[in-house]
Design an enzyme around this catalytic site. Structure first.
Site, PDB file in Angstrom:
ATOM      1  N   CYS A  53      -9.761  -0.542 -19.319  1.00 57.81           N
ATOM      2  CA  CYS A  53      -8.975   0.663 -19.048  1.00 57.81           C
ATOM      3  C   CYS A  53      -8.051   0.470 -17.852  1.00 57.81           C
ATOM      4  CB  CYS A  53      -9.893   1.856 -18.815  1.00 57.81           C
ATOM      5  SG  CYS A  53     -11.036   1.657 -17.450  1.00 57.81           S
TER       6      CYS A  53
ATOM      7  N   PRO B  10     -19.571  -3.396 -10.717  1.00 58.25           N
ATOM      8  CA  PRO B  10     -20.154  -4.515 -11.456  1.00 58.25           C
ATOM      9  C   PRO B  10     -19.725  -4.635 -12.910  1.00 58.25           C
ATOM     10  CG  PRO B  10     -21.746  -2.738 -11.282  1.00 58.25           C
ATOM     11  CD  PRO B  10     -20.523  -2.289 -10.530  1.00 58.25           C
TER      12      PRO B  10
END
Length: 416
Positions: free
Chosen positions: A50, A111
């Protein structure tokens, strides 16, 4: 051939541009094969999230990849050029190390990006476009990311996109506890959001997804209800908070759908969080008076507040990455000597084999084994030293330099 990285991200391009060049996961393999087949690109991997769309590839001219990138997405290169970056070899290696370590993310240290890079590598492996150079680059990338996370505090006190979604919802509603929350999608980001919202014990949680099994698995974890994706429109009015993140190429929630929901809600406010790229919710929805629509770029402004506390960790991480970039580039440079090393070994082995065959013939004729072994060792020594000896005898211009070179090659002690 040189390594390059080409693409755009949340630093260089707005969401309206990023969503035009996002790759659908199920089409990545086909896209990779098309790139390698259509252009003089030898190896390639595509990272599409994204926040970024990036190509990592080996070629002599990066412009080929830029042309393909624009052609594939049917967007004029002139339109994309202001947002595109192209990193040559050293910068490309450093960039992918930083990306995988979470230093180039909207949320510094997050992460999830490492898993997304691993997915990109898997797609390239399955498509057959991950050659030996990119394979080594990404294996080194994973090692660097692990080192950064284990030796610095880059992931400490992280403000996640999911936590930011809860925070923004609480700006509108005094408490999430009293609200009904609908999640559209069932991927990793929705799972994170469900965990954060679920922790606030809202009145109701519902998960709508195209694949029922995935939605049911998440619903079981968080005590949520399940909806089919085609039921979202008729059920929308019953929810105060909607969080959407699917891989759909087109919006799932349109302006008309939201207008009907608002009318049924008697214009009670609704918070909508669109974490998808391309967007799941039509941008025009933001203009409705009782809708508070947030995109990934809006959430980024919230998470920026946690950056200052991680600045020292960023400095430490950058130092580690700089060292590891030098190490990888050294490996790349030494690859150029591999053909010479192979030829040298083949040459030495051919000399060895010739001497062994000669010795076997002598032994077969009954010659003394000790004399045969002595002759074999002398013959092999003379043949192996013939080329360097001739090199020294024929040296012109700087015989001292030639002598020093041979001393280094054979690890000779200059005092003897």
């Amino acid at each position: 051939m040189q390594l390059f990285a080409l693409g755009l991200n949340h630093h260089t391009a707005p969401l309206s541009i990023r969503e035009q060049v996002a790759f659908r996961p199920e089409l990545l393999g086909q896209a990779l094969c098309d790139l390698v087949r259509a252009k003089p690109v030898k190896e390639a991997a595509i990272l599409s999230t994204c926040n970024r769309t990036e190509l990592y590839f080996a070629t002599q001219q990066p412009q080929h990849a830029a042309d393909w990138f624009a052609e594939y997405h049917r967007v004029a290169l002139q339109e994309l050029s202001p947002y595109l970056y192209t990193f040559p070899q050293r910068d490309a290696v450093r960039h992918v190390f930083r990306v995988a370590s979470g230093l180039d993310s909207m949320v510094i240290g997050e992460p999830q990006i490492l898993g997304q890079v691993k997915d990109a590598v898997r797609h390239a492996e399955e498509a057959g476009t991950l050659g030996s150079t990119l394979h080594k680059l990404f294996q080194r990338t994973f090692s660097v990311a692990k080192e950064v996370r284990s030796t610095t505090a880059i992931g400490a006190n992280i403000v996640s996109m999911a936590a930011a979604a809860v925070h923004l919802s609480e700006r509108i509603f005094e408490s999430v506890r009293d609200q009904r929350v609908l999640f559209v999608g069932a991927g990793e980001m929705i799972e994170l959001c469900a965990a954060h919202f679920g922790g606030e014990k809202p009145r109701k949680l519902t998960i709508a997804n195209r694949t029922p099994a995935r939605a049911e698995a998440l619903a079981a974890r968080f005590g949520a209800d399940v909806l089919r994706l085609d039921q979202v429109g008729e059920a929308l009015a019953g929810y105060d908070i909607v969080v959407s993140c699917t891989g759909s190429p087109l919006p799932i929630i349109g302006l008309g759908m939201v207008e009907r929901a608002l009318k049924a809600r008697r214009h009670r406010p609704i918070v909508m969080v669109d974490l998808a790229v391309p967007r799941d919710i039509e941008p025009e929805v933001a203009a409705l008076g009782d809708v508070f629509l947030y995109t990934v770029d809006d959430l980024a402004k919230v998470v920026d507040s946690g950056l200052e506390s991680r600045q020292q960790a960023v400095v430490e991480a950058e130092s580690i990455i700089d060292q590891r970039v030098d190490g990888f580039l050294h490996w790349l440079d030494t690859r150029g000597t591999v053909p010479t090393i192979r030829a040298l070994r083949e040459h030495a082995d051919a000399l060895r084999q010739a001497e062994v065959e000669r010795a076997l013939r002598l032994l077969a004729r009954g010659e003394d084994p000790a004399r045969v072994l002595e002759a074999l060792s002398h013959g092999l020594t003379n043949k192996l030293l013939h080329a360097p000896t001739r090199f020294l005898n024929d040296a012109e211009g700087a015989p001292g330099d030639c002598a020093e070179l041979v001393q280094r090659l054979f690890n000779l002690d200059k005092n003897h």
